[in-house]
Scaffold this motif. Structure first.
Motif, PDB file in Angstrom:
ATOM      1  N   HIS A  11     -14.945   3.102  14.692  1.00  0.00           N
ATOM      2  CA  HIS A  11     -13.590   2.570  14.488  1.00  0.00           C
ATOM      3  C   HIS A  11     -13.125   1.800  15.720  1.00  0.00           C
ATOM      4  O   HIS A  11     -12.551   0.714  15.599  1.00  0.00           O
ATOM      5  CB  HIS A  11     -12.633   3.725  14.166  1.00  0.00           C
ATOM      6  CG  HIS A  11     -11.241   3.290  13.871  1.00  0.00           C
ATOM      7  ND1 HIS A  11     -10.895   2.690  12.682  1.00  0.00           N
ATOM      8  CD2 HIS A  11     -10.099   3.359  14.612  1.00  0.00           C
ATOM      9  CE1 HIS A  11      -9.601   2.410  12.701  1.00  0.00           C
ATOM     10  NE2 HIS A  11      -9.107   2.811  13.855  1.00  0.00           N
ATOM     11  N   HIS A  38     -13.486  -3.623   7.751  1.00  0.00           N
ATOM     12  CA  HIS A  38     -12.585  -2.963   6.800  1.00  0.00           C
ATOM     13  C   HIS A  38     -13.333  -2.171   5.731  1.00  0.00           C
ATOM     14  O   HIS A  38     -12.806  -1.196   5.203  1.00  0.00           O
ATOM     15  CB  HIS A  38     -11.650  -3.976   6.147  1.00  0.00           C
ATOM     16  CG  HIS A  38     -10.589  -4.453   7.079  1.00  0.00           C
ATOM     17  ND1 HIS A  38      -9.579  -3.651   7.534  1.00  0.00           N
ATOM     18  CD2 HIS A  38     -10.409  -5.649   7.675  1.00  0.00           C
ATOM     19  CE1 HIS A  38      -8.807  -4.328   8.358  1.00  0.00           C
ATOM     20  NE2 HIS A  38      -9.300  -5.543   8.463  1.00  0.00           N
ATOM     21  N   HIS A  42     -13.449   1.294   9.059  1.00  0.00           N
ATOM     22  CA  HIS A  42     -12.113   1.893   9.094  1.00  0.00           C
ATOM     23  C   HIS A  42     -11.925   3.049   8.121  1.00  0.00           C
ATOM     24  O   HIS A  42     -11.190   3.987   8.403  1.00  0.00           O
ATOM     25  CB  HIS A  42     -11.035   0.837   8.845  1.00  0.00           C
ATOM     26  CG  HIS A  42     -10.927  -0.164   9.939  1.00  0.00           C
ATOM     27  ND1 HIS A  42     -10.788   0.173  11.266  1.00  0.00           N
ATOM     28  CD2 HIS A  42     -10.933  -1.519   9.909  1.00  0.00           C
ATOM     29  CE1 HIS A  42     -10.717  -0.907  12.000  1.00  0.00           C
ATOM     30  NE2 HIS A  42     -10.819  -1.959  11.199  1.00  0.00           N
ATOM     31  N   HIS A  43     -12.575   3.014   6.975  1.00  0.00           N
ATOM     32  CA  HIS A  43     -12.341   4.059   5.979  1.00  0.00           C
ATOM     33  C   HIS A  43     -12.817   5.436   6.432  1.00  0.00           C
ATOM     34  O   HIS A  43     -12.442   6.439   5.845  1.00  0.00           O
ATOM     35  CB  HIS A  43     -12.969   3.679   4.637  1.00  0.00           C
ATOM     36  CG  HIS A  43     -14.447   3.841   4.593  1.00  0.00           C
ATOM     37  ND1 HIS A  43     -15.293   2.882   5.089  1.00  0.00           N
ATOM     38  CD2 HIS A  43     -15.209   4.848   4.137  1.00  0.00           C
ATOM     39  CE1 HIS A  43     -16.536   3.295   4.928  1.00  0.00           C
ATOM     40  NE2 HIS A  43     -16.522   4.487   4.346  1.00  0.00           N
ATOM     41  N   TRP A  44     -13.623   5.502   7.479  1.00  0.00           N
ATOM     42  CA  TRP A  44     -14.068   6.805   7.978  1.00  0.00           C
ATOM     43  C   TRP A  44     -12.959   7.537   8.731  1.00  0.00           C
ATOM     44  O   TRP A  44     -12.988   8.760   8.839  1.00  0.00           O
ATOM     45  CB  TRP A  44     -15.285   6.643   8.888  1.00  0.00           C
ATOM     46  CG  TRP A  44     -16.509   6.226   8.145  1.00  0.00           C
ATOM     47  CD1 TRP A  44     -17.044   4.963   8.099  1.00  0.00           C
ATOM     48  CD2 TRP A  44     -17.343   7.031   7.314  1.00  0.00           C
ATOM     49  NE1 TRP A  44     -18.150   4.942   7.293  1.00  0.00           N
ATOM     50  CE2 TRP A  44     -18.362   6.205   6.800  1.00  0.00           C
ATOM     51  CE3 TRP A  44     -17.330   8.377   6.945  1.00  0.00           C
ATOM     52  CZ2 TRP A  44     -19.354   6.677   5.958  1.00  0.00           C
ATOM     53  CZ3 TRP A  44     -18.322   8.846   6.107  1.00  0.00           C
ATOM     54  CH2 TRP A  44     -19.317   7.999   5.623  1.00  0.00           C
ATOM     55  N   SER A  46      -9.431   6.256   8.576  1.00  0.00           N
ATOM     56  CA  SER A  46      -8.120   5.898   8.032  1.00  0.00           C
ATOM     57  C   SER A  46      -8.168   6.008   6.510  1.00  0.00           C
ATOM     58  O   SER A  46      -9.224   5.794   5.907  1.00  0.00           O
ATOM     59  CB  SER A  46      -7.755   4.458   8.402  1.00  0.00           C
ATOM     60  OG  SER A  46      -7.749   4.286   9.790  1.00  0.00           O
ATOM     61  N   PRO A  47      -7.035   6.287   5.888  1.00  0.00           N
ATOM     62  CA  PRO A  47      -7.026   6.345   4.414  1.00  0.00           C
ATOM     63  C   PRO A  47      -7.336   4.980   3.796  1.00  0.00           C
ATOM     64  O   PRO A  47      -7.048   3.939   4.392  1.00  0.00           O
ATOM     65  CB  PRO A  47      -5.592   6.759   4.073  1.00  0.00           C
ATOM     66  CG  PRO A  47      -4.937   7.137   5.341  1.00  0.00           C
ATOM     67  CD  PRO A  47      -5.752   6.591   6.466  1.00  0.00           C
ATOM     68  N   LEU A  48      -7.930   5.002   2.615  1.00  0.00           N
ATOM     69  CA  LEU A  48      -8.241   3.748   1.922  1.00  0.00           C
ATOM     70  C   LEU A  48      -6.988   2.915   1.679  1.00  0.00           C
ATOM     71  O   LEU A  48      -7.056   1.691   1.652  1.00  0.00           O
ATOM     72  CB  LEU A  48      -8.931   4.019   0.583  1.00  0.00           C
ATOM     73  CG  LEU A  48     -10.404   4.364   0.633  1.00  0.00           C
ATOM     74  CD1 LEU A  48     -10.939   4.569  -0.783  1.00  0.00           C
ATOM     75  CD2 LEU A  48     -11.204   3.300   1.339  1.00  0.00           C
ATOM     76  N   HIS A  49      -5.843   3.570   1.515  1.00  0.00           N
ATOM     77  CA  HIS A  49      -4.582   2.841   1.327  1.00  0.00           C
ATOM     78  C   HIS A  49      -4.378   1.805   2.432  1.00  0.00           C
ATOM     79  O   HIS A  49      -3.848   0.721   2.195  1.00  0.00           O
ATOM     80  CB  HIS A  49      -3.388   3.798   1.352  1.00  0.00           C
ATOM     81  CG  HIS A  49      -3.282   4.665   0.157  1.00  0.00           C
ATOM     82  ND1 HIS A  49      -3.957   5.856   0.049  1.00  0.00           N
ATOM     83  CD2 HIS A  49      -2.585   4.517  -0.988  1.00  0.00           C
ATOM     84  CE1 HIS A  49      -3.670   6.418  -1.111  1.00  0.00           C
ATOM     85  NE2 HIS A  49      -2.848   5.625  -1.776  1.00  0.00           N
ATOM     86  N   ASP A  50      -4.817   2.151   3.645  1.00  0.00           N
ATOM     87  CA  ASP A  50      -4.607   1.277   4.796  1.00  0.00           C
ATOM     88  C   ASP A  50      -5.466   0.018   4.749  1.00  0.00           C
ATOM     89  O   ASP A  50      -5.231  -0.910   5.518  1.00  0.00           O
ATOM     90  CB  ASP A  50      -4.886   2.031   6.099  1.00  0.00           C
ATOM     91  CG  ASP A  50      -3.901   3.156   6.354  1.00  0.00           C
ATOM     92  OD1 ASP A  50      -2.900   3.268   5.609  1.00  0.00           O
ATOM     93  OD2 ASP A  50      -4.137   3.936   7.304  1.00  0.00           O
ATOM     94  N   ALA A  51      -6.455  -0.034   3.881  1.00  0.00           N
ATOM     95  CA  ALA A  51      -7.335  -1.206   3.804  1.00  0.00           C
ATOM     96  C   ALA A  51      -6.886  -2.218   2.764  1.00  0.00           C
ATOM     97  O   ALA A  51      -7.350  -3.358   2.774  1.00  0.00           O
ATOM     98  CB  ALA A  51      -8.762  -0.760   3.492  1.00  0.00           C
ATOM     99  N   TYR A  81     -11.062  -0.413  -4.164  1.00  0.00           N
ATOM    100  CA  TYR A  81     -10.221   0.539  -3.435  1.00  0.00           C
ATOM    101  C   TYR A  81      -8.975   0.904  -4.233  1.00  0.00           C
ATOM    102  O   TYR A  81      -8.548   2.048  -4.216  1.00  0.00           O
ATOM    103  CB  TYR A  81      -9.826  -0.022  -2.075  1.00  0.00           C
ATOM    104  CG  TYR A  81     -10.927   0.033  -1.032  1.00  0.00           C
ATOM    105  CD1 TYR A  81     -12.205   0.486  -1.329  1.00  0.00           C
ATOM    106  CD2 TYR A  81     -10.679  -0.379   0.267  1.00  0.00           C
ATOM    107  CE1 TYR A  81     -13.196   0.527  -0.371  1.00  0.00           C
ATOM    108  CE2 TYR A  81     -11.668  -0.324   1.236  1.00  0.00           C
ATOM    109  CZ  TYR A  81     -12.925   0.125   0.920  1.00  0.00           C
ATOM    110  OH  TYR A  81     -13.892   0.178   1.876  1.00  0.00           O
TER     111      TYR A  81
END
Length: 121
Positions: A11, A38, A42-44, A46-51, A81
């Protein structure tokens, strides 16, 4: 990143790459690099919502610089997503239909097939 057991290091490297890409003259490889950060880093942490919003932004930037293939990859992954985060199926279907329309206009047949498969499952 995650598969190597070091999601936070991955990340941080992704954030560093994004900072480098903000420099002038770095646009040529930016869309692919941002797609990778992205989708694979990042998904590792942060929540997928954030992508969702960043993938849409990278899609728009890709269109602006003429990298339609990679821009459409971002749009496709964004749809996946939306499905994965349990958005209501009616809104996901509308997004998929709009994405398929865009992919058709941009002649992205391979990516479109993936979207049609998701829409029909």
């Amino acid at each position: 990143c995650g598969p190597f057991g070091k999601p936070h290091e991955g990340h941080e490297m992704a954030k560093a790459a994004e900072l480098i890409l903000e420099r002038p003259g770095m646009q040529s490889g930016a869309i692919y690099a941002l797609f990778v950060t992205h989708v694979f880093c990042h998904h590792w942490t942060s929540p997928l919502h954030d992508a969702i919003a960043p993938l849409l932004k990278v899609y728009q930037e890709g269109l602006e610089i003429g990298d339609t293939d990679r821009a459409c990859w971002c749009l496709m992954k964004r749809c996946y997503y939306l499905y994965f985060i349990s958005r209501d199926l009616g809104s996901v279907q509308k997004e998929l239909e709009a994405t398929i329309h865009v992919l058709t206009q941009l002649k992205q047949d391979d990516t479109k097939v993936k979207m049609v498969n998701l829409l029909t499952t």
